[in-house]
Write an enzyme that holds these catalytic residues in place. Structure first.
Site, PDB file in Angstrom:
ATOM      1  N   LYS A 197     -11.492  12.507  -3.982  1.00 16.17           N
ATOM      2  CA  LYS A 197     -12.762  12.874  -4.654  1.00 16.17           C
ATOM      3  C   LYS A 197     -13.997  12.449  -3.812  1.00 16.17           C
ATOM      4  O   LYS A 197     -14.831  13.278  -3.495  1.00 16.17           O
ATOM      5  CB  LYS A 197     -12.780  12.472  -6.273  1.00 16.17           C
ATOM      6  N   ARG A 228      -8.162  18.047  -8.766  1.00 18.94           N
ATOM      7  CA  ARG A 228      -6.782  17.994  -9.797  1.00 18.94           C
ATOM      8  C   ARG A 228      -5.808  19.198  -9.234  1.00 18.94           C
ATOM      9  O   ARG A 228      -4.739  18.907  -9.147  1.00 18.94           O
ATOM     10  CB  ARG A 228      -7.192  18.636 -11.267  1.00 18.94           C
ATOM     11  N   ASP A 267       1.001  -1.174   0.177  1.00 16.36           N
ATOM     12  CA  ASP A 267      -0.054   0.163   0.014  1.00 16.36           C
ATOM     13  C   ASP A 267       0.968   1.290   0.144  1.00 16.36           C
ATOM     14  O   ASP A 267       2.120   0.951   0.242  1.00 16.36           O
ATOM     15  CB  ASP A 267      -1.030  -0.087   1.113  1.00 16.36           C
ATOM     16  N   ASP A 295      -0.079   5.381   1.052  1.00 14.96           N
ATOM     17  CA  ASP A 295      -0.198   6.210   2.137  1.00 14.96           C
ATOM     18  C   ASP A 295      -0.603   5.587   3.373  1.00 14.96           C
ATOM     19  O   ASP A 295      -1.412   4.678   3.724  1.00 14.96           O
ATOM     20  CB  ASP A 295      -1.510   7.235   1.664  1.00 14.96           C
ATOM     21  N   GLY A 351     -10.116   7.556  -1.281  1.00 15.61           N
ATOM     22  CA  GLY A 351     -10.533   8.418  -2.617  1.00 15.61           C
ATOM     23  C   GLY A 351     -10.550   9.982  -2.167  1.00 15.61           C
ATOM     24  O   GLY A 351     -11.501  10.095  -1.498  1.00 15.61           O
ATOM     25  N   GLU A 353      -0.249  10.746   4.404  1.00 14.40           N
ATOM     26  CA  GLU A 353      -1.534  11.350   4.673  1.00 14.40           C
ATOM     27  C   GLU A 353      -1.573  12.803   5.250  1.00 14.40           C
ATOM     28  O   GLU A 353      -2.254  13.742   5.131  1.00 14.40           O
ATOM     29  CB  GLU A 353      -2.517  10.533   5.695  1.00 14.40           C
TER      30      GLU A 353
HETATM   31  C1  XBP Z   1      -5.101   6.477   0.835  1.00 16.94           C
HETATM   32  C2  XBP Z   1      -6.345   7.079   0.304  1.00 16.94           C
HETATM   33  C3  XBP Z   1      -6.152   8.293  -0.772  1.00 16.94           C
HETATM   34  C4  XBP Z   1      -5.153   9.574  -0.005  1.00 16.94           C
HETATM   35  C5  XBP Z   1      -5.473  10.434  -0.849  1.00 16.94           C
HETATM   36  O1  XBP Z   1      -4.650   5.414  -0.055  1.00 16.94           O
HETATM   37  O2  XBP Z   1      -7.296   6.760   0.492  1.00 16.94           O
HETATM   38  O3  XBP Z   1      -7.535   8.634  -1.221  1.00 16.94           O
HETATM   39  O4  XBP Z   1      -6.074   9.647   1.085  1.00 16.94           O
HETATM   40  O5  XBP Z   1      -4.961  10.476  -2.360  1.00 16.94           O
HETATM   41  P1  XBP Z   1      -3.772   4.102   0.116  1.00 16.94           P
HETATM   42  P2  XBP Z   1      -5.980  11.053  -3.567  1.00 16.94           P
HETATM   43  O6  XBP Z   1      -4.704   3.096  -0.300  1.00 16.94           O
HETATM   44  O7  XBP Z   1      -2.401   4.447  -0.554  1.00 16.94           O
HETATM   45  O8  XBP Z   1      -3.674   4.100   1.715  1.00 16.94           O
HETATM   46  O9  XBP Z   1      -6.616  12.317  -3.238  1.00 16.94           O
HETATM   47  O10 XBP Z   1      -5.100  10.975  -4.630  1.00 16.94           O
HETATM   48  O11 XBP Z   1      -7.203   9.790  -3.533  1.00 16.94           O
HETATM   49 MG    MG Z   2      -2.806   3.377   3.468  1.00 17.48          MG
END
Ligand code: XBP
Ligand code: MG
Length: 242
Positions: free
Chosen positions: A52, A81, A8, A10, A50, A17
């Site tokens: 959005k 964006r 993974d 983030d 996500g 984060e």
């Molecule tokens: C964590 C998420 C992502 C990020 C923000 O991803 O949920 O939405 O918080 O990135 P991961 P975006 O699966 O790597 O833990 O704004 O590009 O979604």
């Molecule tokens: Mg994560």
């Protein structure tokens, strides 16, 4: 037998984060929008994966009038964006580094012939910015498969992103180990049948990880062979009690 490690991004590769949170707030300000996500609010919003989707969820919960705007969907896309542009610039400027032990795990996997992949909800541009910043020009090439962002319809905790990664690797779930930081990520990998190691992050240290094969707070003193052996023992114990 383990053939691939699926990371993974983030919260796992890096504590990004907090950088996402700051990028969201800078984007709100740049767009002249009166929102500000403090850490407690962002911890709550991270339950929605996500960026959005997270913006829409916040509007539904905390600013419903915004939803009435005729072009709200386009507004969300434009805001996201801008946030992604701000985020990738922050990462390029060194805003985030790999979590302790992650670089060593990646290099040990590479040296011992284990295949590497990424399954993430974040945008692919964000992944590439982090890998370039943290691992240099050859960073991205270390990962044979990178699945992220909008490449699947259903984001974590749905299994889609891990199922896509398995398909692109051409491997069975039992031939892989996923490394995650959050319950959403754990559930996604678990539902895809992949044994999962969880290393809780600053925003997920209060979550439940019952389905994990192993939970480890600090990977800095964990070698890859020890990690694989811990997962093997856990899976064997689970089979005995099944
Ligand atoms: C964590 C998420 C992502 C990020 C923000 O991803 O949920 O939405 O918080 O990135 P991961 P975006 O699966 O790597 O833990 O704004 O590009 O979604
Ligand atoms: Mg994560």
């Amino acid at each position: 037998m383990t053939k691939a490690i699926i990371f993974d991004v983030d919260g796992t590769l890096s504590e990004t984060e907090e950088t996402h949170r700051q990028a969201f707030n800078r984007a709100f300000k740049h767009q002249g929008f009166p929102w500000h996500w403090d850490r407690p609010t962002y911890r709550r919003l991270l339950l929605v994966t996500g960026g959005k989707e997270r913006i829409r969820h916040f509007a539904e919960q905390d600013d419903a009038m915004r939803l009435l705007a005729p072009d709200f969907d386009e507004f969300v896309r434009e805001l996201h964006r801008k946030k992604t542009s701000i985020y990738t610039s922050m990462i390029a400027d060194g805003a985030a580094s790999l979590r302790p032990g992650i670089r060593e795990l990646i290099l040990e996997a590479e040296d011992n012939g284990y295949r590497l992949a990424i399954s993430t909800t974040t945008s692919t541009a964000n992944v590439e910015a982090l890998l370039l910043s943290a691992l240099g020009r050859e960073g991205i090439a270390k990962f044979e498969v990178i699945c992220g962002g909008d490449s699947v319809e259903n984001k974590k905790p749905a299994p889609d992103i891990y199922l896509l990664t398995l398909e692109q690797l051409g491997l069975r779930p039992e031939d892989c180990i996923a490394i995650e930081d959050s319950r959403n990520g754990l559930l996604s990998a678990h539902r895809a049948g992949i044994p999962t190691v969880v290393t809780p992050s600053i925003y997920t240290d209060d979550q439940n990880f019952d389905e994990a094969a192993w939970v480890v707070d600090d990977l800095s003193n964990v070698g890859l062979i020890e990690l694989i052996e811990n997962v093997r023992k856990s899976m064997a114990a689970t089979r005995r009690t099944a």
